[in-house]
Design a protein around this motif. Structure first.
Motif, short mmCIF file in Angstrom:
data_model
loop_
_atom_site.label_atom_id
_atom_site.label_comp_id
_atom_site.label_asym_id
_atom_site.label_seq_id
_atom_site.Cartn_x
_atom_site.Cartn_y
_atom_site.Cartn_z
N ARG A 33 0.83 -1.21 0.00
CA ARG A 33 0.00 0.00 0.00
C ARG A 33 0.86 1.26 0.00
O ARG A 33 0.35 2.36 -0.21
N ASP A 34 2.14 1.10 0.24
CA ASP A 34 3.06 2.23 0.28
C ASP A 34 3.62 2.45 -1.13
O ASP A 34 4.40 1.65 -1.63
N ALA A 35 3.22 3.53 -1.76
CA ALA A 35 3.64 3.81 -3.14
C ALA A 35 5.16 3.91 -3.25
O ALA A 35 5.74 3.48 -4.25
N ASP A 36 5.82 4.46 -2.23
CA ASP A 36 7.27 4.56 -2.26
C ASP A 36 7.92 3.18 -2.24
O ASP A 36 8.91 2.94 -2.93
N PHE A 37 7.36 2.27 -1.45
CA PHE A 37 7.92 0.92 -1.39
C PHE A 37 7.84 0.26 -2.76
O PHE A 37 8.80 -0.33 -3.25
N VAL A 38 6.68 0.37 -3.38
CA VAL A 38 6.49 -0.25 -4.70
C VAL A 38 7.44 0.38 -5.71
O VAL A 38 8.12 -0.32 -6.47
N LYS A 39 7.54 1.71 -5.72
CA LYS A 39 8.40 2.40 -6.67
C LYS A 39 9.87 2.03 -6.47
O LYS A 39 10.57 1.70 -7.43
N VAL A 40 10.32 2.07 -5.24
CA VAL A 40 11.72 1.75 -4.93
C VAL A 40 12.03 0.30 -5.26
O VAL A 40 13.09 -0.02 -5.78
N THR A 41 11.09 -0.59 -4.98
CA THR A 41 11.27 -2.01 -5.27
C THR A 41 11.45 -2.24 -6.76
O THR A 41 12.37 -2.93 -7.20
N ILE A 42 10.59 -1.64 -7.55
CA ILE A 42 10.67 -1.80 -9.01
C ILE A 42 11.99 -1.23 -9.54
O ILE A 42 12.68 -1.86 -10.34
N GLU A 43 12.36 -0.05 -9.05
CA GLU A 43 13.61 0.57 -9.49
C GLU A 43 14.81 -0.30 -9.13
O GLU A 43 15.72 -0.48 -9.94
N ARG A 44 14.80 -0.84 -7.91
CA ARG A 44 15.92 -1.68 -7.47
C ARG A 44 15.99 -2.98 -8.27
O ARG A 44 17.07 -3.40 -8.69
N LEU A 45 14.86 -3.61 -8.52
CA LEU A 45 14.85 -4.84 -9.32
C LEU A 45 15.35 -4.58 -10.74
O LEU A 45 16.12 -5.37 -11.29
N GLU A 46 14.93 -3.47 -11.32
CA GLU A 46 15.38 -3.12 -12.67
C GLU A 46 16.89 -2.87 -12.69
O GLU A 46 17.57 -3.24 -13.65
N SER A 47 17.41 -2.26 -11.65
CA SER A 47 18.85 -1.94 -11.61
C SER A 47 19.71 -3.19 -11.45
O SER A 47 20.89 -3.18 -11.80
#
Length: 75
Positions: A33-47
């Motif tokens: 439910r935390d938009a920052d968690f989802v965003k950071v997770t996606i960015e980290r996985l992509e990196s």
């Protein structure tokens, strides 16, 4: 924070010749439910630029009271 630390450790270990090729990380449904968690997770996985042999499994705690709302986020 623990999730990102686990991803970092996985990234380091997976580079070794006989390193880990798969990791399972538990998260709470509330985290989704935390938009920052989802965003950071996606960015980290992509990196990480994972190869097909490398797998990150994200397990969501089913007992969480936020599971119904998290299903809506995933859909």
């Amino acid at each position: 924070i623990l999730f990102l630390a686990a991803l970092g450790q996985f990234a380091r270990e997976s580079l070794k010749p006989k390193g880990v090729r798969q990791i399972s990380i538990n998260i709470s449904a509330r985290s989704l439910r935390d938009a920052d968690f989802v965003k950071v997770t996606i960015e980290r996985l992509e990196s990480l630029r994972l190869t097909p042999e490398q797998k990150v499994i994200i397990e969501i705690h089913e007992s969480s009271p936020h599971l119904t709302m998290s299903r809506q986020v995933l859909e």
